[in-house]
Design a protein around this motif. Sequence first.
Motif, PDB file in Angstrom:
ATOM      1  N   GLN A  98       0.815  -1.202   0.000  1.00 58.00           N
ATOM      2  CA  GLN A  98       0.000   0.000   0.000  1.00 58.00           C
ATOM      3  C   GLN A  98       0.856   1.262   0.000  1.00 58.00           C
ATOM      4  OE1 GLN A  98      -3.289   0.355  -0.126  1.00 58.00           O
ATOM      5  NE2 GLN A  98      -4.197  -1.600   0.436  1.00 58.00           N
ATOM      6  N   ASN A  99       2.018   1.200   0.661  1.00 59.43           N
ATOM      7  CA  ASN A  99       2.840   2.404   0.779  1.00 59.43           C
ATOM      8  C   ASN A  99       3.480   2.824  -0.537  1.00 59.43           C
ATOM      9  OD1 ASN A  99       4.403   0.001   0.942  1.00 59.43           O
ATOM     10  ND2 ASN A  99       6.132   1.134   1.783  1.00 59.43           N
ATOM     11  N   ILE A 100       3.542   1.935  -1.533  1.00 56.07           N
ATOM     12  CA  ILE A 100       4.138   2.299  -2.824  1.00 56.07           C
ATOM     13  C   ILE A 100       3.102   2.328  -3.937  1.00 56.07           C
ATOM     14  CG2 ILE A 100       6.398   1.373  -2.200  1.00 56.07           C
ATOM     15  CD1 ILE A 100       5.754  -1.077  -3.928  1.00 56.07           C
ATOM     16  N   THR A 101       1.861   1.969  -3.633  1.00 60.90           N
ATOM     17  CA  THR A 101       0.831   1.893  -4.658  1.00 60.90           C
ATOM     18  C   THR A 101      -0.039   3.147  -4.634  1.00 60.90           C
ATOM     19  OG1 THR A 101       0.764  -0.518  -4.454  1.00 60.90           O
ATOM     20  CG2 THR A 101      -1.104   0.543  -5.536  1.00 60.90           C
ATOM     21  N   ASN A 102      -0.092   3.852  -5.778  1.00 59.11           N
ATOM     22  CA  ASN A 102      -0.903   5.059  -5.874  1.00 59.11           C
ATOM     23  C   ASN A 102      -2.267   4.795  -6.499  1.00 59.11           C
ATOM     24  OD1 ASN A 102       2.224   6.178  -6.866  1.00 59.11           O
ATOM     25  ND2 ASN A 102       1.323   6.839  -4.928  1.00 59.11           N
ATOM     26  N   GLU A 103      -2.273   4.011  -7.556  1.00 56.61           N
ATOM     27  CA  GLU A 103      -3.521   3.750  -8.292  1.00 56.61           C
ATOM     28  C   GLU A 103      -3.466   2.380  -8.939  1.00 56.61           C
ATOM     29  OE1 GLU A 103      -6.000   5.499 -12.166  1.00 56.61           O
ATOM     30  OE2 GLU A 103      -4.641   6.814 -11.045  1.00 56.61           O
ATOM     31  N   VAL A 104      -4.607   1.706  -8.967  1.00 55.88           N
ATOM     32  CA  VAL A 104      -4.710   0.394  -9.611  1.00 55.88           C
ATOM     33  C   VAL A 104      -5.801   0.471 -10.678  1.00 55.88           C
ATOM     34  CG1 VAL A 104      -5.141  -2.063  -9.300  1.00 55.88           C
ATOM     35  CG2 VAL A 104      -4.033  -0.764  -7.477  1.00 55.88           C
ATOM     36  N   PRO A 135      -7.810 -18.375 -25.053  1.00 57.06           N
ATOM     37  CA  PRO A 135      -9.006 -18.167 -24.227  1.00 57.06           C
ATOM     38  C   PRO A 135      -9.635 -16.788 -24.434  1.00 57.06           C
ATOM     39  CG  PRO A 135      -7.044 -17.933 -22.908  1.00 57.06           C
ATOM     40  CD  PRO A 135      -6.575 -18.391 -24.257  1.00 57.06           C
ATOM     41  N   LYS A 136     -10.888 -16.669 -24.024  1.00 55.52           N
ATOM     42  CA  LYS A 136     -11.673 -15.499 -24.399  1.00 55.52           C
ATOM     43  C   LYS A 136     -11.804 -14.427 -23.318  1.00 55.52           C
ATOM     44  CE  LYS A 136     -14.529 -18.283 -27.536  1.00 55.52           C
ATOM     45  NZ  LYS A 136     -15.920 -18.710 -27.857  1.00 55.52           N
ATOM     46  N   GLN A 137     -11.596 -14.754 -22.064  1.00 58.16           N
ATOM     47  CA  GLN A 137     -11.876 -13.810 -20.991  1.00 58.16           C
ATOM     48  C   GLN A 137     -10.569 -13.388 -20.315  1.00 58.16           C
ATOM     49  OE1 GLN A 137     -15.454 -14.217 -18.918  1.00 58.16           O
ATOM     50  NE2 GLN A 137     -16.206 -15.956 -20.076  1.00 58.16           N
ATOM     51  N   ALA A 138     -10.285 -12.088 -20.381  1.00 55.00           N
ATOM     52  CA  ALA A 138      -8.985 -11.582 -19.943  1.00 55.00           C
ATOM     53  C   ALA A 138      -9.133 -10.571 -18.820  1.00 55.00           C
ATOM     54  CB  ALA A 138      -8.245 -10.947 -21.119  1.00 55.00           C
ATOM     55  N   ALA A 139      -8.136 -10.542 -17.959  1.00 59.60           N
ATOM     56  CA  ALA A 139      -8.049  -9.564 -16.875  1.00 59.60           C
ATOM     57  C   ALA A 139      -6.656  -8.942 -16.910  1.00 59.60           C
ATOM     58  CB  ALA A 139      -8.296 -10.229 -15.522  1.00 59.60           C
ATOM     59  N   GLU A 140      -6.620  -7.623 -16.988  1.00 62.30           N
ATOM     60  CA  GLU A 140      -5.358  -6.886 -17.038  1.00 62.30           C
ATOM     61  C   GLU A 140      -5.312  -5.903 -15.872  1.00 62.30           C
ATOM     62  OE1 GLU A 140      -3.307  -3.419 -19.808  1.00 62.30           O
ATOM     63  OE2 GLU A 140      -4.715  -4.840 -20.720  1.00 62.30           O
ATOM     64  N   VAL A 141      -4.203  -5.877 -15.163  1.00 66.61           N
ATOM     65  CA  VAL A 141      -4.038  -4.979 -14.022  1.00 66.61           C
ATOM     66  C   VAL A 141      -2.815  -4.104 -14.254  1.00 66.61           C
ATOM     67  CG1 VAL A 141      -3.583  -4.812 -11.547  1.00 66.61           C
ATOM     68  CG2 VAL A 141      -5.123  -6.581 -12.409  1.00 66.61           C
ATOM     69  N   THR A 142      -2.988  -2.802 -14.106  1.00 68.43           N
ATOM     70  CA  THR A 142      -1.886  -1.847 -14.207  1.00 68.43           C
ATOM     71  C   THR A 142      -1.810  -1.078 -12.900  1.00 68.43           C
ATOM     72  OG1 THR A 142      -2.264  -1.610 -16.595  1.00 68.43           O
ATOM     73  CG2 THR A 142      -0.900   0.060 -15.513  1.00 68.43           C
ATOM     74  N   ILE A 143      -0.637  -1.076 -12.296  1.00 65.21           N
ATOM     75  CA  ILE A 143      -0.438  -0.402 -11.020  1.00 65.21           C
ATOM     76  C   ILE A 143       0.561   0.732 -11.200  1.00 65.21           C
ATOM     77  CG2 ILE A 143       0.507  -0.640  -8.691  1.00 65.21           C
ATOM     78  CD1 ILE A 143      -0.654  -3.392  -8.543  1.00 65.21           C
ATOM     79  N   TYR A 144       0.183   1.906 -10.721  1.00 68.16           N
ATOM     80  CA  TYR A 144       1.061   3.065 -10.741  1.00 68.16           C
ATOM     81  C   TYR A 144       1.674   3.196  -9.354  1.00 68.16           C
ATOM     82  CZ  TYR A 144      -1.581   3.830 -14.977  1.00 68.16           C
ATOM     83  OH  TYR A 144      -2.175   3.670 -16.203  1.00 68.16           O
ATOM     84  N   ALA A 145       2.988   2.990  -9.273  1.00 66.35           N
ATOM     85  CA  ALA A 145       3.674   2.928  -7.976  1.00 66.35           C
ATOM     86  C   ALA A 145       4.864   3.873  -7.966  1.00 66.35           C
ATOM     87  CB  ALA A 145       4.131   1.501  -7.686  1.00 66.35           C
ATOM     88  N   ASN A 146       4.693   5.018  -7.341  1.00 68.00           N
ATOM     89  CA  ASN A 146       5.802   5.967  -7.154  1.00 68.00           C
ATOM     90  C   ASN A 146       6.533   6.288  -8.455  1.00 68.00           C
ATOM     91  OD1 ASN A 146       5.177   5.903  -4.446  1.00 68.00           O
ATOM     92  ND2 ASN A 146       6.815   4.488  -3.897  1.00 68.00           N
TER      93      ASN A 146
END
Length: 215
Positions: A32-38, A52-63
């Motif tokens: 949490q201390n380095i994560t600004n936005e998810v 496969p057809k169903q995808a999940a993508e996560v982008t984290i903006y950290a410092n």
Amino acid sequence: MKLVIHGKNIEITEAIRDYVHQKIEKAVSHFQNITNEVDVHLSVARNPRINPKQAAEVTIYANGSVIRAEESSENLYASIDLVADKIARQLRKYKERRQDQKTHAQPTNEVLVPQPVAVDLIGDRTPELPSEVVRTKYFSMPPMTVAEALEQLQLVGHDFYMFRNSETGEINVIYERNHGGYGVIQPRNGNGHTNGKNGKSAHTNVVPEKLHSNK
């Protein structure tokens, strides 16, 4: 921590939203201390040939850094589980790398001498443009060294990364070469040389491991 969920070809129901919050917040709970936005992007492919057809993508903006993970499967909830595990591993590596850099940071006099940029970057492939723009992304581009850009390339999981070179102020692209190592694409000025400070070729004071610019 700000968590934003987007969907493509899918309705983000309360059940899906709750599941994303549960899994992703757990994955980043120790960072949490380095994560600004998810930013979470869920999508379902309409093309029956995509599997496969169903995808999940996560982008984290950290410092100032961007950490990205993507997973796909036949089940959206399974994709969310997979990407949550993957992003947690990416965050752990990022934090360990930062701590290691602080512990072992030492000045170096080594320089990276730019090599000529390859004229042919696509080989025998036929260049093609997509029929339409399907997604547009905006992100900040703070100046960084080639070594820092290489680290970002490894974090986002792409085969290339665009950045503003802190030595020259120019937009560069660092990319993963097909035969190993990494290359850097730099702009040319009118006389065919790369732009640098006072019209000279750019140098950096760090030599990243495995970094090569010859194609």
